[in-house]
Design an enzyme around this catalytic site. Sequence first.
Site, mmCIF file in Angstrom:
data_model
loop_
_atom_site.group_PDB
_atom_site.id
_atom_site.type_symbol
_atom_site.label_atom_id
_atom_site.label_comp_id
_atom_site.label_asym_id
_atom_site.label_seq_id
_atom_site.Cartn_x
_atom_site.Cartn_y
_atom_site.Cartn_z
ATOM 1 N N ASP A 195 -0.556 -6.444 9.932
ATOM 2 C CA ASP A 195 -0.917 -7.816 9.561
ATOM 3 C C ASP A 195 -1.715 -8.434 10.705
ATOM 4 O OD1 ASP A 195 -0.990 -10.373 8.226
ATOM 5 O OD2 ASP A 195 0.925 -9.893 7.287
ATOM 6 N N GLY A 221 -4.071 -6.305 13.104
ATOM 7 C CA GLY A 221 -5.456 -6.105 12.684
ATOM 8 C C GLY A 221 -5.838 -7.026 11.541
ATOM 9 N N PHE A 223 -7.575 -6.724 7.898
ATOM 10 C CA PHE A 223 -7.843 -5.582 7.008
ATOM 11 C C PHE A 223 -9.249 -5.556 6.431
ATOM 12 C CE2 PHE A 223 -4.531 -7.768 4.018
ATOM 13 C CZ PHE A 223 -5.457 -8.656 3.492
ATOM 14 N N HIS A 241 -3.905 -9.818 -4.946
ATOM 15 C CA HIS A 241 -4.019 -11.029 -5.780
ATOM 16 C C HIS A 241 -4.620 -12.214 -5.023
ATOM 17 C CE1 HIS A 241 0.174 -13.151 -5.025
ATOM 18 N NE2 HIS A 241 -0.460 -12.896 -3.897
#
Lengths: 353, 353
Positions: A195, A221, A223, A241
């Site tokens: 995360d 990190g 993403f 989502h």
Amino acid sequence: MSPDHILEIGYAFRKSKALLSAVELGLFAALAEGPQGADALSRRLGLHGRGARDFFDALVALKLLDRDAGGRYANAPDCSIYLDPNQPTYIGDLVEYLNVRMYRTWDLLTPALRQGAPQCGPAAAGGFEDYYADQATFEIFLKGMTGGSRLLARALAERFPWDAYETVIDIGTAQGCVPVEIALAHPHLTGGGFDLPQLQPAFASYVRKHGLDGRLAFYPGNFFEDPLPNADVLIMGRVLHDWDLPARRLLLIKAYEALPAGGALIVHESYIDDRRRSRPHSLLASLNMLIQTDGGSEFTARECMTWMREVGFGKTRVVRLAGGHAGVVATKVRGAKRRVRVGRRLPCVYSSS
Amino acid sequence: MSPDHILEIGYAFRKSKALLSAVELGLFAALAEGPQGADALSRRLGLHGRGARDFFDALVALKLLDRDAGGRYANAPDCSIYLDPNQPTYIGDLVEYLNVRMYRTWDLLTPALRQGAPQCGPAAAGGFEDYYADQATFEIFLKGMTGGSRLLARALAERFPWDAYETVIDIGTAQGCVPVEIALAHPHLTGGGFDLPQLQPAFASYVRKHGLDGRLAFYPGNFFEDPLPNADVLIMGRVLHDWDLPARRLLLIKAYEALPAGGALIVHESYIDDRRRSRPHSLLASLNMLIQTDGGSEFTARECMTWMREVGFGKTRVVRLAGGHAGVVATKVRGAKRRVRVGRRLPCVYSSS
């Protein structure tokens, strides 16, 4: 034909708010110590006498409390399990998130529908990193995500063949609720959570509390900018989502690239049913994404499986989890070709750069 | 044991708000003209494309809309009756009141429970007269009261022996919804409505719209300061629930004094069931009074009948109306003695003096 169905839905916000306030006031926590009469319970919760009995009796009528012949209130059986903060099955932190954030957020549904743009939350705040800058918001959000994940994480720990794998990393892990539940159930697994760097202290503390700091590590990190860490199994829960379709595809490609041949990706969401007519919860969850994100929405498991196969995954299947959530599992087959090429770096509203 | 019941209640505000926004956006009014596909309907309502289909399909899943095989949306049968503004059974004005006022008001439930004091509405505004000073608030409140009364007024028109009486006056009549419905059903009746002088134009216009200005008159006054007008039947609907017990007693005494021997008082409310455990709607309505008034609450029909007999009424009985409301009917018997004396003028927070 009566208007009862319309009125039941129209007034349903009042029963929600009674439950949300009860959790906020510590009602179920107080009754977890034993049944109490109205006066003692009012004093314990710091309530004014006026309204207190109506409040308690409304919760009785909603079957969230029981009341005995002597007028003493007790938690209903399901509230004893899920709303007692000392139970490992506690979901009151999710209810607190609904209370502090989501209830008022939904007052903005109409402008969100008109504008198609977020009214609040991470996107309106300028991205998750800015959203997390406010400590109070950050904590209630994290606890809410954990409360909303615990039961489905346990279901995932039970219903996936973990014996066939050695390592698991949860992408967008927040406090690490999902890897913690899985690691607790399967002592042979190691791995951790990926995360934003801001989540490191919350993750470390949550994992330590569960005695898993020897087995679960934090992988910091972004993403969209960094490659995903390698593991036999990658999990993305309520991540896709938050984003629009190009961003979802990019994340699926990155997961594919980070997995070994034979590895698996699990994407768990509150999937919309294929016919888009039988699960109001998922369709309303999708409107929650409208209110809070730039391009997010819920989607069907079938759509997710199509995207997975498009980026190269082989077999896909659905695993039912808890609370209407499901996981779609996709396997990376040795030598499979990816059908979609990554030709560009995607523009990303939430990127930190 | 699953957490589904807790989660259903906890998230129920989202389905409420979807319905409330649908009425605000004119969705049911648009579909009353005929079925429409998602794109045409979005354009008609001024919605952004993003989220529109999820919104419509959420309403399908909530059984408020139907969707045919061609993807065209139509009102569900009950919505055709109750949410089409051209139907005499329309209750969308009540839904608009919930949307514009009550949904956000309920975000204040926790402080209301702690303080036992109103957070908004007439009491927090300094009384009904100050509350009515804001034109927009006034109109949405009036329309909401009318929308919330229409169905029970029709039930009352059907289920009371009006043939035995000549005159009826509704105390706290607002736009006059209740006397209008009763007068429409019973052409021999005359009478009208009593309310604060500010209500006169709204009443006059509503009564004229229904062609009843020859039979129904407006009686201006403040029911704490002025005597009530005389009629064979007096009605008080959702009036007593705004006030504390001494004020309720005073109003019952005034009604008793204004009635002839043989006259009847009808008090209709969303009564709490005697055991205070089976009607969540009424108990939650009582919390609404906590949030919005100084001393108001809902109560049981049995309590109401006790107060009525205490001030001198003879026979009392309950008449079931619509939407969980009921009317308690009390008859003034010739020569009956009142047990409670009116020895003082009550202090009244909402008085105009």
